[in-house]
Design an enzyme around this catalytic site. Structure first.
Site, short mmCIF file in Angstrom:
data_model
loop_
_atom_site.label_atom_id
_atom_site.label_comp_id
_atom_site.label_asym_id
_atom_site.label_seq_id
_atom_site.Cartn_x
_atom_site.Cartn_y
_atom_site.Cartn_z
N ASN A 10 42.31 41.94 21.57
CA ASN A 10 42.45 40.78 20.69
C ASN A 10 43.14 41.19 19.39
OD1 ASN A 10 40.81 39.14 22.39
ND2 ASN A 10 38.96 39.94 21.42
N LYS A 39 36.85 44.14 22.22
CA LYS A 39 35.87 45.18 22.55
C LYS A 39 36.44 46.22 23.52
CE LYS A 39 31.56 44.54 22.40
NZ LYS A 39 31.41 44.98 21.00
N ALA A 246 33.35 47.28 14.38
CA ALA A 246 33.56 48.06 15.60
C ALA A 246 32.52 49.16 15.80
CB ALA A 246 34.96 48.67 15.59
N ALA A 247 31.38 49.04 15.15
CA ALA A 247 30.37 50.10 15.22
C ALA A 247 29.87 50.31 16.64
CB ALA A 247 29.21 49.78 14.29
N GLY A 248 29.50 49.21 17.32
CA GLY A 248 29.01 49.34 18.68
C GLY A 248 30.07 49.84 19.64
N ASP A 249 31.30 49.41 19.44
CA ASP A 249 32.40 49.88 20.29
C ASP A 249 32.66 51.36 20.07
OD1 ASP A 249 32.75 47.28 21.24
OD2 ASP A 249 34.19 46.79 19.66
N GLY A 284 37.97 47.10 9.02
CA GLY A 284 38.81 46.98 10.21
C GLY A 284 38.08 47.44 11.45
#
Length: 297
Positions: A10, A39, A246-249, A284
């Site tokens: 995305n 993701k 984007a922490a979980g990614d 970001g």
């Protein structure tokens, strides 16, 4: 040793604000910027930045955002030979509002919705030769199911169930590494996590459904996981978070890269936690993900 990430790409449209608007209200924001995201793409970048040979399998639109996302992935070392431009379809976009380090997101799948089971099956040989497959839930669920059925028992599967929707137990039985956060975990383990004991109960519930290695990210409270022998809780690392996008990614991608590299589960989780703790201190998505050298430093 290669990882194929099947998932979404995305363009993130990010706006910072001092508070979230109410319905019907217009407020001022500041610091708008475009940031490559999704993701799937985020996790692919995390894998690549951790040193893994990484390929992305998915679709973008035949617009300016699509080419920009392909260029960005390549700049981070992700191979895009399994990506396609979908004609007459827009690239997926995410409208992200960031407030005091937290975020709200509205997503339009665009070309991600065209990642069909047939498209995935066309790369069967490549998938079966991979060292690991990574999946999330920003492509159609029938495509996620098709990918799991195609490789389960043959190639390790990492599944990050976000955004959370119900998953058939038969599919969960094919998943090796399952990485929900504490909110998503309620849907799959039917446990509300307010303590370490409840986190361990959720891990046990996921293992009872057939997941080999469940890991539950707990935000500032750390991570709970099964390491193959016992349930473990690692406390969170104290950092000043400015953007959690984007922490979980980062955690999921770094975990997969370290497992494929031969690290033990405990070592892999430690590095993944460190990587995620660095990501939240930066604005970001992909640009915020650290390299392995940064994490080790």
């Amino acid at each position: 040793m290669s990882i194929i990430v099947i998932g979404s790409a995305n363009m993130d449209l990010v706006m910072r604000t001092e508070r979230m608007p109410q319905i019907g209200e217009t407020i001022r924001g500041g610091g708008f910027f475009l940031s490559p995201g999704g993701k799937g793409a985020n996790q692919a970048v995390a894998c690549a930045k951790m040193g893994a040979d990484t390929r992305m399998l998915g679709k973008v639109g035949d617009d300016l955002f699509g080419q920009s996302l392909l260029d960005s992935l390549q700049s981070f070392g992700v191979r895009t030979d399994l990506m396609a431009k979908e004609p007459n379809v827009t690239t997926g976009v995410a409208s992200i509002t960031v407030c005091e380090g937290n975020n709200c997101i509205i997503l339009d799948g665009g070309a991600n919705d065209k990642v069909t089971p047939e498209y995935i099956a066309s790369f069967k040989d490549e998938l079966l030769r991979a060292s690991a497959i990574m999946l999330q839930l920003e492509i159609p669920m029938e495509s996620v199911y098709a990918a799991v059925e195609l490789v389960k028992g043959k190639v390790p599967i990492f599944l990050n169930p976000a955004p959370a929707v119900p998953i058939d137990d038969a599919i969960l039985r094919g998943v090796d590494y399952f990485t929900p956060n504490e909110i998503e975990c309620r849907l799959y383990a039917n446990v509300e996590i307010r303590s370490t004991e409840e986190a361990f109960a959720a891990l046990d519930a996921l293992r009872a459904k057939g997941v080999r290695y469940p890991l539950i990210t707990l935000g500032a409270k750390g991570v709970a996981y099964f390491n193959g022998k016992e349930n473990v809780h690692k406390p969170g690392r104290a950092v000043e978070a400015i953007d959690t996008t984007a922490a979980g990614d980062t955690f999921s991608g770094a975990l997969a890269a370290m497992i494929v590299a031969g690290k033990s589960m405990d070592e892999a989780v430690d590095i993944a936690q460190r990587a995620a703790s660095i990501t939240v201190t930066r604005l970001g998505a992909q640009s915020a993900i650290p390299t392995l050298a940064e994490v080790l430093a």
